[in-house]
Design a protein around this motif. Structure first.
Motif, PDB file in Angstrom:
ATOM      1  N   GLY A 517       0.871  -1.227  -0.023  1.00 31.10           N
ATOM      2  CA  GLY A 517       0.104   0.009   0.082  1.00 31.10           C
ATOM      3  C   GLY A 517       0.768   1.187   0.026  1.00 31.10           C
ATOM      4  N   ASP A 518       2.101   1.169   0.050  1.00 29.43           N
ATOM      5  CA  ASP A 518       3.014   2.572  -0.106  1.00 29.43           C
ATOM      6  C   ASP A 518       2.738   3.044  -1.501  1.00 29.43           C
ATOM      7  N   THR A 519       2.821   2.327  -2.552  1.00 30.73           N
ATOM      8  CA  THR A 519       2.304   2.943  -3.994  1.00 30.73           C
ATOM      9  C   THR A 519       1.312   2.208  -4.334  1.00 30.73           C
ATOM     10  N   TRP A 520       0.457   2.853  -5.418  1.00 26.97           N
ATOM     11  CA  TRP A 520      -0.515   2.190  -6.037  1.00 26.97           C
ATOM     12  C   TRP A 520      -0.407   2.530  -7.575  1.00 26.97           C
ATOM     13  N   THR A 521      -0.803   1.577  -8.412  1.00 24.61           N
ATOM     14  CA  THR A 521      -0.982   1.808  -9.768  1.00 24.61           C
ATOM     15  C   THR A 521      -2.394   1.282 -10.199  1.00 24.61           C
ATOM     16  N   LYS A 522      -2.750   2.224 -11.193  1.00 26.64           N
ATOM     17  CA  LYS A 522      -4.122   1.963 -11.555  1.00 26.64           C
ATOM     18  C   LYS A 522      -3.891   0.596 -12.735  1.00 26.64           C
ATOM     19  N   ALA A 523      -4.650  -0.474 -12.329  1.00 22.08           N
ATOM     20  CA  ALA A 523      -4.612  -1.507 -13.152  1.00 22.08           C
ATOM     21  C   ALA A 523      -5.562  -1.876 -14.084  1.00 22.08           C
ATOM     22  N   TRP A 524      -6.842  -1.332 -13.817  1.00 20.65           N
ATOM     23  CA  TRP A 524      -8.021  -1.307 -15.029  1.00 20.65           C
ATOM     24  C   TRP A 524      -8.913  -0.108 -14.734  1.00 20.65           C
ATOM     25  N   GLU A 525      -9.667   0.397 -15.745  1.00 22.01           N
ATOM     26  CA  GLU A 525     -10.384   1.382 -15.567  1.00 22.01           C
ATOM     27  C   GLU A 525     -11.702   0.977 -16.748  1.00 22.01           C
ATOM     28  N   LYS A 526     -12.995   1.213 -16.258  1.00 23.30           N
ATOM     29  CA  LYS A 526     -14.056   1.043 -17.201  1.00 23.30           C
ATOM     30  C   LYS A 526     -15.202   1.897 -16.639  1.00 23.30           C
ATOM     31  N   PRO A 527     -15.235   3.152 -17.233  1.00 22.46           N
ATOM     32  CA  PRO A 527     -16.504   4.127 -16.843  1.00 22.46           C
ATOM     33  C   PRO A 527     -17.874   3.451 -17.076  1.00 22.46           C
ATOM     34  N   GLY A 528     -18.490   3.652 -16.237  1.00 24.83           N
ATOM     35  CA  GLY A 528     -20.077   2.930 -16.153  1.00 24.83           C
ATOM     36  C   GLY A 528     -20.325   1.680 -15.403  1.00 24.83           C
ATOM     37  N   THR A 529     -19.152   1.324 -14.974  1.00 25.93           N
ATOM     38  CA  THR A 529     -18.956  -0.034 -13.927  1.00 25.93           C
ATOM     39  C   THR A 529     -18.663   0.516 -12.677  1.00 25.93           C
ATOM     40  N   PHE A 530     -19.434  -0.080 -11.649  1.00 23.08           N
ATOM     41  CA  PHE A 530     -19.168   0.148 -10.300  1.00 23.08           C
ATOM     42  C   PHE A 530     -18.561  -1.097  -9.564  1.00 23.08           C
ATOM     43  N   VAL A 531     -17.461  -0.888  -9.337  1.00 21.94           N
ATOM     44  CA  VAL A 531     -16.667  -2.030  -8.809  1.00 21.94           C
ATOM     45  C   VAL A 531     -17.048  -2.120  -7.152  1.00 21.94           C
ATOM     46  N   ARG A 532     -17.851  -3.081  -7.040  1.00 18.48           N
ATOM     47  CA  ARG A 532     -18.428  -3.122  -5.649  1.00 18.48           C
ATOM     48  C   ARG A 532     -17.668  -4.055  -4.898  1.00 18.48           C
ATOM     49  N   CYS A 533     -17.287  -5.054  -5.471  1.00 27.32           N
ATOM     50  CA  CYS A 533     -16.685  -6.221  -4.519  1.00 27.32           C
ATOM     51  C   CYS A 533     -15.419  -6.911  -5.228  1.00 27.32           C
ATOM     52  N   LEU A 534     -14.296  -7.617  -4.633  1.00 29.81           N
ATOM     53  CA  LEU A 534     -13.251  -8.040  -5.149  1.00 29.81           C
ATOM     54  C   LEU A 534     -13.009  -9.275  -4.315  1.00 29.81           C
ATOM     55  N   ALA A 535     -12.440 -10.477  -5.054  1.00 28.22           N
ATOM     56  CA  ALA A 535     -12.021 -11.653  -4.459  1.00 28.22           C
ATOM     57  C   ALA A 535     -10.734 -12.186  -5.267  1.00 28.22           C
ATOM     58  N   PHE A 536      -9.615 -12.502  -4.691  1.00 22.02           N
ATOM     59  CA  PHE A 536      -8.560 -13.215  -5.122  1.00 22.02           C
ATOM     60  C   PHE A 536      -8.078 -14.592  -4.689  1.00 22.02           C
ATOM     61  N   VAL A 537      -7.867 -15.683  -5.453  1.00 23.87           N
ATOM     62  CA  VAL A 537      -7.515 -16.732  -4.928  1.00 23.87           C
ATOM     63  C   VAL A 537      -5.918 -16.948  -4.803  1.00 23.87           C
ATOM     64  N   ASP A 538      -5.240 -16.034  -5.851  1.00 29.48           N
ATOM     65  CA  ASP A 538      -3.757 -15.936  -5.747  1.00 29.48           C
ATOM     66  C   ASP A 538      -3.446 -14.629  -6.136  1.00 29.48           C
ATOM     67  N   ASP A 539      -2.066 -14.661  -6.721  1.00 25.22           N
ATOM     68  CA  ASP A 539      -1.680 -13.167  -7.256  1.00 25.22           C
ATOM     69  C   ASP A 539      -2.052 -13.050  -8.424  1.00 25.22           C
ATOM     70  N   LYS A 540      -2.844 -13.843  -9.175  1.00 30.43           N
ATOM     71  CA  LYS A 540      -3.128 -13.855 -10.759  1.00 30.43           C
ATOM     72  C   LYS A 540      -4.546 -14.004 -10.825  1.00 30.43           C
ATOM     73  N   ILE A 541      -5.279 -14.873 -10.265  1.00 26.85           N
ATOM     74  CA  ILE A 541      -6.685 -15.284 -10.541  1.00 26.85           C
ATOM     75  C   ILE A 541      -7.543 -14.401  -9.423  1.00 26.85           C
TER      76      ILE A 541
END
Length: 813
Positions: A517-541
């Motif tokens: 969390g010291d630094t952040w980069t934008k990984a993805w952006e799509k206007p009109g989408t509301f990113v409500r929840c996230l879940a990862f099983v590893d560093d890729k998926i």
């Protein structure tokens, strides 16, 4: 002693009551001082009693007592007290509880052929301990009534650190019998308390409901949970006393008190627990083993007879413990098993003075699991001549604790000691006179030596580093991270370790960090989408849930789920979702599901999603890392779904609401025990404009859920958090704050006691399981709090209008 052995017919065997020196304690030896807020009852009559069928005889009159002053004599049979017939200890005790110190009453006795009326002025009594102040107080239990507490506070300076003292709470065994016996200083529990008080400990005892001065239903009719709640409430009160050091609290659980102890320390963290003469296996196992063990004590009984007794006990236990019926039901089905009644010590609805519901709940306990979830070090003490419990259970407790905390569990055997803290020359002598031997004066020194081994010698600070919960007590440790500015509440943040994580917001952006969390980069952006929840099983998926159109302005994307295989750089729609169309999602959970892999037990991740605010409600899951999704049904009462939490592949919960119309809805929690095939209501608020929001389960028993209120009336200002202590089967409301401005969002608990609630206009933190709350240090509108545990410690991430981080180093670092 209130115990019995059967030779050829098994009976429900009991954990023994603690002995009160030689013989039974004098009646009424449990008085308190007049200034106590809880109403007093009179002190002792000063007699030792002997049951004579349906009458109560006087075996001994103690010199100088009320009975002696009134003219009672050995051999008298008590007929009535203050106009109430007396036929047993119970009827006498019930009548004495209605009287007060200072009352002059008529006592009618039968003396030979004559009926004699005596006048007795009832007196008060109070315990004294040299070097300590004895305070008679009370604690209010969740049901609203009060229990009598007896607290002793040393006046000297032994063991004082920073103005505070260690504390010691005694939890008695199964029998409905008072611990308030000031006229019986030789009672074993009194001796233990006095020794600990003289060693510099604040001590506490508490009487069970309906016993002594305690209010509430009769002790012999309450269940296990009700009794446990009383002890837990008293322990919380003890920990909050200003003179008590909360990092040096010790529980002593005797017999059934040792069964209560792990549940108490899971609720209120302690430094150590001492159990004496208890069990760790199921009550059914204990019953069968106890019948075999005790039957074998009679040399005239053959092995075949012992087996017959065990087989008979299996029938009784199966009826009472498994089928949840009564002892009377077992006797009706198998008349040959019927035992002579012994009052409430043994009748069709009681065993060892306790109700059938007490044993029904006792049987359902997983005591091994309770010790896994307990806190602090544990000393398991077994008496060499204890024929009521077994050494195996004490060794088991120590082993379980050692797996939980290496070096934390110790099992010792007290030479020649019985179940009631007295010593004998042989096991046979213990069987003949358990509790009637010599007081085991070596027990307190052994206890104190063990306490010093984990607490440091007298006057020396303890060596262990603070627990994570203690380290988190400085809530100012939350620091704001540098992130992209956002005008309102952001919704989810997810970390796979303390370095790699992602967060998303309503602007359709997902940002990623690889440095905690010291630094952040934008990984993805799509206007009109509301990113409500996230879940990862590893560093890729990973998967992302979109709120979907029709609720928030500007949200036009109809795709409810996106999936990534490159750590969030690219996201593709997940289109294979069976069932009716899913409009949007609000939350994900990932649970490990066991399966057989090439002949070995393995686990695979199951991703579970629910939505949404405003409806329609949906419950879906994927067993192939988010490629395809199956859909289950939610009861129609669950009109919205905001969060989902599964404790394992079968037990789960959905935070919901009863209507999509906020003005008409109540907060609702749904639960499943079959992997989501069916759901049932386990909590519903009674107020309109309310809905649940987010869950946190620090362990499999204790869980919390935030409750949102949208009531526009300023008078509707009370805010609550839902809490469970039985794995989500039942929930109670914990007051958070009385402030109409507050709206709750995210929640996370380090353990059963320490946790945070995100809210507007600010969040809250508790360190006592929700009893008290103070302002949290992570800003406004925190919707999600993630706690990441590594060998280095615990890292917390909280996302709201900003992102904050908390770092708690592990012990020893």
């Amino acid at each position: 002693m209130n115990f019995f052995i059967t030779a050829t017919v098994a009976s429900m065997s009991l954990l023994m009551p603690m002995a009160a020196g030689a013989g039974e304690p004098p009646v009424g030896t449990n008085a308190t001082t007049p200034a106590a807020a809880l109403p007093r009852r009179p002190g002792p009559l000063g007699v030792r009693l002997q049951s004579q069928g349906a009458a109560l005889g006087i075996e001994q009159v103690l010199p100088g007592g009320v009975a002696a002053k009134s003219g009672m004599a050995p051999g008298d049979v008590i007929i009535s007290v203050a106009g109430t017939p007396v036929t047993s200890r119970e009827t006498l005790g019930d009548r004495m509880r209605t009287l007060a110190a200072g009352d002059t009453v008529t006592i009618v006795v039968q003396r030979g052929e004559a009926t004699v009326e005596l006048r007795a002025t009832l007196e008060q009594d109070a315990e004294t301990i040299e070097g300590s102040v004895v305070t008679y107080g009370s604690v209010t239990v969740p049901a609203g009534y009060r229990l009598r507490t007896i607290v002793t506070t040393p006046t000297g300076g032994a063991r004082v650190r920073d103005g505070r003292r260690p504390a010691f709470m005694y939890v008695q065994g199964i029998i409905c019998q008072t611990v308030d016996r000031p006229s019986s200083p030789d009672a074993a529990d009194t001796r233990i308390i006095h020794e600990m008080a003289k060693a510099g400990f604040v001590t506490m005892r508490v009487d069970k409901p309906g016993i002594g001065d305690s209010e509430g239903p009769p002790c012999n009719e309450i269940d296990f949970k009700t009794e446990l709640e009383g002890f837990q409430a008293a322990l919380r009160q003890l920990a909050a006393m200003p003179e008590v050091d909360p990092d040096r609290i010790y529980i002593f659980g005797h017999s059934m008190g040792g069964v209560m102890a792990p549940y108490m320390s899971a609720e209120v963290p302690v430094r150590g627990t001492i159990v004496y003469g208890t069990l760790a296996r199921t009550w059914f196992e204990y019953q069968l083993e106890n019948v075999r063990r005790q039957s074998a004590l009679d040399p005239s009984i053959s092995e075949a007879d012992i087996t017959d007794a065990v087989l008979a006990e299996a029938k009784t236990s199966a009826t009472v413990l498994v089928d949840k019926k009564t002892l009377g039901d077992a006797w009706t089905r198998w008349p040959e098993l019927r035992q002579p009644t012994q009052g409430i010590m043994l009748d069709e609805n009681h065993m060892s003075t306790r109700s059938m519901s007490f044993f029904h709940q006792l049987q359902d306990l997983n005591l091994a699991r309770a010790w896994e979830r307990s806190t602090g070090a544990v000393l398991a003490v077994y008496g060499e001549y204890d024929w009521v419990t077994s050494l195996k259970d004490h060794d088991m407790i120590a082993a379980i604790v050692n797996r939980r905390t290496p070096g934390g569990g110790t099992s010792i055997t007290m030479p020649k000691a019985d179940h009631a803290f007295t010593t004998h020359a042989s096991l046979e002598e213990s069987v003949r006179a358990m509790g009637g031997g010599e007081w085991d004066a070596e027990l307190p020194p052994r206890m104190l030596a063990w306490i010093d081994s984990i607490d440091g010698p007298r006057g020396v600070a303890p060596a262990p580093a603070p627990t994570p919960a203690a380290a988190a007590s400085n809530d100012a440790g939350w620091t704001r991270l540098t992130t992209e500015a956002y005008p309102g509440k952001q919704d989810d943040i997810f970390f796979i370790d303390d370095k790699t994580g992602w967060y998303g917001n309503g602007a359709g952006k997902i940002l990623r960090t690889v440095d905690g969390g010291d630094t952040w980069t934008k990984a993805w952006e799509k206007p009109g989408t509301f990113v409500r929840c996230l879940a990862f099983v590893d560093d890729k998926i990973g998967v992302m849930g979109n709120i979907g159109p029709g609720y928030f302005p500007g949200v036009t994307d109809p795709t409810p789920i996106y999936r990534t295989e490159d750590g969030g750089v690219t996201w593709t729609p997940a289109t294979s979702i069976d069932g009716v169309p899913v409009v949007g999602l609000c939350a994900f959970d990932v649970v490990k599901v066991p399966f057989v892999n090439a002949g070995n037990l393995d686990h695979r991740p199951r991703i579970i999603g629910v939505g949404r605010v405003g409806g329609p409600a949906a419950y879906i899951w994927s067993d192939d890392l988010g490629r395809t999704w199956r859909q289950g049904s939610i009861p129609s009462i669950g009109a919205m779904a905001f969060d989902v939490k599964f404790l394992d592949e079968r037990r789960g919960f959905i935070a919901s609401a009863t209507s999509a119309d906020v003005a008409a809805c109540n907060a609702l929690i749904l639960a499943t025990e079959d992997g989501g095939a069916t759901w049932k209501e386990v909590y519903r608020s009674s107020r309109p404009y309310e809905l649940t929001w987010k869950f946190s389960f620090p362990d499999a028993n204790v869980g919390y859920c935030t409750i949102q209120s949208y009531d526009p009336a300023p008078t509707a200002s009370a805010r609550f958090v839902a809490k469970t202590v039985d794995g989500g089967r039942t929930w109670t409301e914990v007051p958070l704050v009385d402030d109409h401005r507050v709206r709750q969002f995210g929640i996370a608990f380090l353990d059963a006691q320490t946790g945070w609630v995100g809210a507007m206009p600010h969040g809250f933190v508790t360190r006592d399981g929700g009893l008290t709350w103070s302002k949290a240090g992570f800003g406004n509108a925190v919707n999600k709090i993630r706690l990441v545990r590594t060998d280095a410690g615990i890292t917390g991430f909280a996302i709201g209008t900003n992102v904050h981080r908390l770092r708690i180093p592990s012990v020893g670092r």
